[in-house]
Design an enzyme around this catalytic site. Structure first.
Site, PDB file in Angstrom:
ATOM      1  N   ILE A  22      -7.576  -7.030   6.550  1.00  0.00           N
ATOM      2  CA  ILE A  22      -7.225  -6.298   5.321  1.00  0.00           C
ATOM      3  C   ILE A  22      -5.716  -6.019   5.263  1.00  0.00           C
ATOM      4  CG2 ILE A  22      -9.459  -5.245   4.782  1.00  0.00           C
ATOM      5  CD1 ILE A  22      -8.583  -2.824   6.551  1.00  0.00           C
TER       6      ILE A  22
ATOM      7  N   TYR B 255      -5.859   8.787   2.662  1.00  0.00           N
ATOM      8  CA  TYR B 255      -4.737   8.049   2.059  1.00  0.00           C
ATOM      9  C   TYR B 255      -4.280   8.699   0.740  1.00  0.00           C
ATOM     10  CZ  TYR B 255      -6.205   4.215   5.230  1.00  0.00           C
ATOM     11  OH  TYR B 255      -6.571   3.455   6.312  1.00  0.00           O
TER      12      TYR B 255
ATOM     13  N   LEU C 187      -0.981  -7.284  10.708  1.00  0.00           N
ATOM     14  CA  LEU C 187       0.343  -7.916  10.859  1.00  0.00           C
ATOM     15  C   LEU C 187       1.184  -7.099  11.832  1.00  0.00           C
ATOM     16  CD1 LEU C 187       0.938  -8.475   7.019  1.00  0.00           C
ATOM     17  CD2 LEU C 187      -0.172 -10.029   8.643  1.00  0.00           C
TER      18      LEU C 187
ATOM     19  N   HIS D 199     -13.676   7.658  10.120  1.00  0.00           N
ATOM     20  CA  HIS D 199     -12.305   7.166  10.273  1.00  0.00           C
ATOM     21  C   HIS D 199     -11.858   7.119  11.745  1.00  0.00           C
ATOM     22  CE1 HIS D 199      -8.425   6.805   7.695  1.00  0.00           C
ATOM     23  NE2 HIS D 199      -8.295   6.099   8.793  1.00  0.00           N
TER      24      HIS D 199
ATOM     25  N   ASP E   8      -9.784  -1.678   0.773  1.00  0.00           N
ATOM     26  CA  ASP E   8      -9.996  -0.709   1.859  1.00  0.00           C
ATOM     27  C   ASP E   8      -9.114   0.512   1.646  1.00  0.00           C
ATOM     28  OD1 ASP E   8     -10.998  -0.393   4.892  1.00  0.00           O
ATOM     29  OD2 ASP E   8      -8.925   0.315   4.743  1.00  0.00           O
TER      30      ASP E   8
ATOM     31  N   LYS F 241     -13.268   5.949   3.770  1.00  0.00           N
ATOM     32  CA  LYS F 241     -13.498   6.516   5.105  1.00  0.00           C
ATOM     33  C   LYS F 241     -13.527   8.039   5.048  1.00  0.00           C
ATOM     34  CE  LYS F 241     -10.562   2.732   6.686  1.00  0.00           C
ATOM     35  NZ  LYS F 241      -9.438   2.687   5.718  1.00  0.00           N
TER      36      LYS F 241
HETATM   37  N1  LIG Z   1      -8.852   2.708  10.167  1.00  0.00           N
HETATM   38  C1  LIG Z   1      -7.633   3.063  10.447  1.00  0.00           C
HETATM   39  O1  LIG Z   1      -7.391   3.991  11.231  1.00  0.00           O
HETATM   40  C2  LIG Z   1      -6.497   2.332   9.824  1.00  0.00           C
HETATM   41  C3  LIG Z   1      -5.183   2.536  10.272  1.00  0.00           C
HETATM   42  C4  LIG Z   1      -4.153   1.801   9.669  1.00  0.00           C
HETATM   43  C5  LIG Z   1      -4.455   0.914   8.650  1.00  0.00           C
HETATM   44  N2  LIG Z   1      -5.744   0.755   8.200  1.00  0.00           N
HETATM   45  C6  LIG Z   1      -6.106  -0.192   7.114  1.00  0.00           C
HETATM   46  O2  LIG Z   1      -5.582  -1.475   7.412  1.00  0.00           O
HETATM   47  C7  LIG Z   1      -4.729  -1.910   6.359  1.00  0.00           C
HETATM   48  C8  LIG Z   1      -3.637  -2.821   6.882  1.00  0.00           C
HETATM   49  O3  LIG Z   1      -2.910  -2.204   7.928  1.00  0.00           O
HETATM   50  P1  LIG Z   1      -1.446  -1.600   7.755  1.00  0.00           P
HETATM   51  O4  LIG Z   1      -1.201  -1.323   6.323  1.00  0.00           O
HETATM   52  O5  LIG Z   1      -1.311  -0.478   8.687  1.00  0.00           O
HETATM   53  O6  LIG Z   1      -0.475  -2.726   8.292  1.00  0.00           O
HETATM   54  P2  LIG Z   1      -0.269  -4.314   8.068  1.00  0.00           P
HETATM   55  O7  LIG Z   1      -1.143  -4.809   6.964  1.00  0.00           O
HETATM   56  O8  LIG Z   1      -0.365  -4.940   9.411  1.00  0.00           O
HETATM   57  O9  LIG Z   1       1.255  -4.379   7.648  1.00  0.00           O
HETATM   58  C9  LIG Z   1       1.734  -3.870   6.429  1.00  0.00           C
HETATM   59  C10 LIG Z   1       3.242  -4.071   6.418  1.00  0.00           C
HETATM   60  O10 LIG Z   1       3.552  -5.484   6.413  1.00  0.00           O
HETATM   61  C11 LIG Z   1       4.347  -5.784   5.284  1.00  0.00           C
HETATM   62  N3  LIG Z   1       3.890  -7.093   4.771  1.00  0.00           N
HETATM   63  C12 LIG Z   1       2.669  -7.405   4.279  1.00  0.00           C
HETATM   64  N4  LIG Z   1       2.590  -8.701   3.952  1.00  0.00           N
HETATM   65  C13 LIG Z   1       3.793  -9.249   4.232  1.00  0.00           C
HETATM   66  C14 LIG Z   1       4.333 -10.545   4.095  1.00  0.00           C
HETATM   67  N5  LIG Z   1       3.601 -11.561   3.605  1.00  0.00           N
HETATM   68  N6  LIG Z   1       5.619 -10.745   4.496  1.00  0.00           N
HETATM   69  C15 LIG Z   1       6.361  -9.729   5.006  1.00  0.00           C
HETATM   70  N7  LIG Z   1       5.906  -8.477   5.149  1.00  0.00           N
HETATM   71  C16 LIG Z   1       4.624  -8.236   4.773  1.00  0.00           C
HETATM   72  C17 LIG Z   1       4.119  -4.669   4.279  1.00  0.00           C
HETATM   73  O11 LIG Z   1       5.274  -4.489   3.469  1.00  0.00           O
HETATM   74  P3  LIG Z   1       5.270  -4.140   1.885  1.00  0.00           P
HETATM   75  O12 LIG Z   1       4.071  -3.300   1.586  1.00  0.00           O
HETATM   76  O13 LIG Z   1       6.549  -3.411   1.719  1.00  0.00           O
HETATM   77  O14 LIG Z   1       5.246  -5.454   1.152  1.00  0.00           O
HETATM   78  C18 LIG Z   1       3.907  -3.484   5.201  1.00  0.00           C
HETATM   79  O15 LIG Z   1       5.147  -2.960   5.643  1.00  0.00           O
HETATM   80  C19 LIG Z   1      -4.223  -0.577   5.781  1.00  0.00           C
HETATM   81  O16 LIG Z   1      -3.615  -0.710   4.528  1.00  0.00           O
HETATM   82  C20 LIG Z   1      -5.495   0.228   5.786  1.00  0.00           C
HETATM   83  O17 LIG Z   1      -6.324  -0.134   4.686  1.00  0.00           O
HETATM   84  C21 LIG Z   1      -6.757   1.461   8.788  1.00  0.00           C
END
Ligand SMILES: NC(=O)c1ccc[n+]([C@@H]2O[C@H](COP(=O)([O-])OP(=O)(O)OC[C@H]3O[C@@H](n4cnc5c(N)ncnc54)[C@H](OP(=O)(O)O)[C@@H]3O)[C@@H](O)[C@H]2O)c1
Length: 277
Positions: free
Chosen positions: A229, A51, A191, A109, A46, A76
């Protein structure tokens, strides 16, 4: 690695329920992170135009040697490009960066209701879909109101809505609306963007299963039917987040997680007012 279930988006397109997100992954680290994810077994990636790492996602895909039809790639359309002609041009730019002939899923988006271009944008999405350039079309950060308005004028219903969703912000009402209309729910920030990793309730469940809190949260998403994701640039975490198919949360665990829901638990922007372009 055939153990990731699929969620049907249309009669002939299905998305792996667990994928890999690359928000805030710097371009210089993206190729390596995606390559690691593909080695571990993720097949769904994704990304988004905003990005700034579509090109590096494309490089990792090209170098992986994995057959194109085994991969599921989402990108997106950014807010500034909403509108009919601008969407068509933005799609071409994303595809050039990704190095792909056909995209699996294209998302609006954010709705940006203040600009009110999402209906025109959707007509361009429908054209891209009809022309076979994208296999499924959907939206992100749409509320019930935005979805209903879109569906009232659309020929093709959005296949999926990617929204902020985690144990602190469970979006139960929106998920029920999705279910009623055959729209898949995809969780971003699954997360809690790292803010829930030390939560005592989740820690207790994690301890009980001999797992991490991240694994417990991902398992929760899978068991309630979300596409999920998680993002990480850390190889051990990328691997850990994929190792979630050999344990199951029980009713007591699910009840405990249900109790964490908080209507004020949103971390990201409110889609009804977010207007950054
Ligand atoms: N559509 C939208 O508007 C929108 C907005 C936000 C995100 N997204 C999508 O959703 C995806 C996921 O959301 P997100 O990146 O915002 O947040 P997330 O996946 O909830 O959290 C990512 C954070 O958690 C940490 N992490 C991941 N796995 C871990 C584990 N097993 N143990 C400890 N820490 C862990 C990562 O650290 P490290 O990377 O340092 O390991 C990072 O700081 C994004 O990458 C993107 O593709 C979409």
């Amino acid at each position: 690695m055939g153990h990731v279930p699929n969620i049907d988006l249309t009669t002939d397109v299905a998305i792996p329920q667990l994928g890999f997100g690359v928000f805030q992954v710097p371009p210089a680290e993206t190729k390596e992170a995606v390559a690691t994810a593909l080695r571990v077994g993720y097949r769904s990636i994704d990304t988004a135009a905003i990005y700034g790492n579509e090109r590096q996602v494309g490089e990792a895909i090209a170098e992986s040697g994995i057959a194109r039809d085994e991969l599921f790639i989402t990108t997106k359309l950014w807010n500034s490009e909403q509108g009919y002609d601008t969407t068509l041009a933005a799609f071409d730019a994303s595809m050039e960066k990704l190095g792909l002939e056909q995209l699996d899923l294209y998302l609006i988006h954010w709705p940006v209701p203040e600009r009110d271009h999402y209906l025109d944008t959707w007509r361009a999405f429908e054209k891209l879909h009809a022309d076979g350039r994208v296999r499924a079309i959907g939206v992100s950060n749409f509320t019930e109101e935005h979805l209903q308005r879109l569906m009232d004028s659309a020929d093709v219903k959005p296949a999926i809505n990617q929204v902020e969703l985690h144990p602190r912000f469970q979006q139960s009402k929106l998920r029920a609306f999705h279910a009623e209309h055959g729209i898949a729910t995809e969780a971003w920030g699954p997360l809690g963007q790292g803010t829930l990793l030390d939560h005592p309730v989740l820690s207790k469940i994690a301890e009980k299963h001999g797992r991490s809190t991240a694994q417990v949260m991902i398992r929760w998403h899978l068991q309630i039917g979300n596409v999920v994701i998680p993002k990480s640039v850390t190889p051990a975490r990328i691997e850990q987040n994929f190792a979630v198919f050999d344990f199951e949360l029980d009713g007591e665990d699910l009840d405990a997680i249900a109790s964490l829901d908080d209507e004020n638990g949103r971390i990201g922007p409110d889609p009804t007012t977010f207007n950054v372009v």
